[in-house]
Structure formats: C-alpha cells, structure tokens
Scaffold this motif. Structure first.
Motif, short mmCIF file in Angstrom:
data_model
loop_
_atom_site.label_atom_id
_atom_site.label_comp_id
_atom_site.label_asym_id
_atom_site.label_seq_id
_atom_site.Cartn_x
_atom_site.Cartn_y
_atom_site.Cartn_z
N ASP A 24 -0.47 2.70 -2.51
CA ASP A 24 0.62 3.21 -2.00
C ASP A 24 1.31 4.06 -3.14
O ASP A 24 1.62 3.55 -4.04
N SER A 47 -6.01 3.99 -3.11
CA SER A 47 -6.08 2.98 -2.38
C SER A 47 -4.54 2.62 -2.31
O SER A 47 -4.03 2.07 -1.40
N TYR A 99 3.99 2.79 -5.22
CA TYR A 99 3.98 2.11 -6.51
C TYR A 99 3.20 2.67 -7.70
O TYR A 99 3.08 1.69 -8.78
N THR A 118 2.73 -4.35 1.93
CA THR A 118 2.46 -2.78 1.70
C THR A 118 1.47 -2.91 0.51
O THR A 118 1.06 -1.85 -0.12
#
Length: 198
Positions: free
Chosen positions: A73, A71, A76, A187
C-alpha cells in the motif's frame, strides 16, 4: 573464578556484560524474525502477507523486487524497509534494472549497500536463503505492522556470594522481559516475496 577476576589483565566484569548483551540481542533478533516456541514473541512474518511470487525458485530478479514493492500500500512506502539475510544481499548486488544500472548503490557516507531502490536495508540472518518456496525478502513499514515490547532495560547483576564458598567464584545473572505481536489492521503493512515452488 575469583582468581580469574583478580589476575585478568582486562576488566572481566565488562567483558562478561558485553558477551551477555550480544547473546541476548542475537536471541532477541531470532525471536523477532522467527517467533519463540513459548509464543511470547511473534515473528514479524506471521502477520505479513505474500506480495509477489518470484519468477524463479532459485533467484530474485529486478522484476520480482518491483512486484514486491508495488504490492505494498503506498501509504506505507515512506517508512518502508527491506529485510533480508546477507546471502540474499550478496545475490542482489549483481542485479541490474531495465537500464542496466545496479539496484544496490554503495553509499560512501553511511555504509556499503545499505539501501535498495532508495529504502533502507536491514540484515536479518534468520531469514531463509533463496530456495524453492522460501521467504527470504520482506518489505514494508515494520512500525505499523509489528510491535516489540520491552519491559524496562536488560539488567546484569554481579552475585559475589552464591558460589563464593563452594566454588570460589562470582556469578553473573542476566535478566530481561519483553514480547512482540503483529499489529496488522488489515491493510498489510509488511509484504514478503515468495520464491516459486518449482
């Protein structure tokens, strides 16, 4: 008291300073995890979003961990860290992947069970234990999603005057300033696992 300071076998000044420091940083850790009632510190979970819901309300499976990871992004992932209380780490030590391999691999050089799927683990004793609807596991880039502000260094002052006449004592005063806030720009760099509600 002056008598204690004079008669002590060890350095009481250093002892009091160490205790002050421990108490300060335990309180700070709680504020970072849960936020403060004054609003000066925000919880890192306040700016986080749910990345996955566990299949069970009372356990965390390998599939749940993978869903939480997926889940996030991918931007990261390189700086991502897991946070969990030691009770959750204990529950996950026995979890295996789809090939029967343990997901926690002891590291002889840096400490046992310090990574999960190759990413660092930070213990947060203020997070919830595994229970229905709880948030006991988080994953993400905390540098991107959370800012902690310290104003200078925490200071400890020794005051030999205030209580000297009335109590024959020396006072120690601790002082520090800081705050924190969520820096999620939309984000969602920090995700948490939501335990199933029933």
């Amino acid at each position: 008291t002056l008598e204690e300071l004079q008669d002590s076998y060890f350095n009481l000044d250093s002892f009091v300073q160490d205790i002050f420091g421990q108490r300060l940083y335990r309180g700070l850790a709680k504020n970072i995890s849960q936020g403060s009632t004054s609003g000066v510190f925000a919880s890192y979970l306040a700016g986080a979003t749910s990345g996955a819901t566990s299949a069970s309300g009372t356990a965390i499976s390998y599939a749940d961990i993978v869903a939480l990871w997926n889940s996030l992004d991918p931007a990261y992932e390189a700086n991502a860290t897991w946070t969990m209380p030691s009770s959750v780490r204990g529950a996950l030590i026995g979890v295996v992947d789809t090939l029967g391999r343990p997901i926690f691999i002891p590291s002889p050089s840096s400490g046992a069970f310090d990574t999960l799927l190759g990413r660092p683990v930070v213990l947060d004793q203020n997070l919830a234990n595994i229970a229905l609807s709880s948030k006991s596991l988080a994953f993400g880039d905390f540098k991107a999603g959370y800012t902690l502000r310290n104003v200078g260094q925490f200071q400890i002052a020794r005051d030999p005057y205030t209580y000297l006449v009335s109590n024959g004592a020396v006072a120690f005063i601790g002082y520090g300033r800081g705050g924190s806030f969520s820096t999620d720009a939309g984000t969602h760099p920090i995700k948490y696992l939501t335990q199933k509600s029933s």
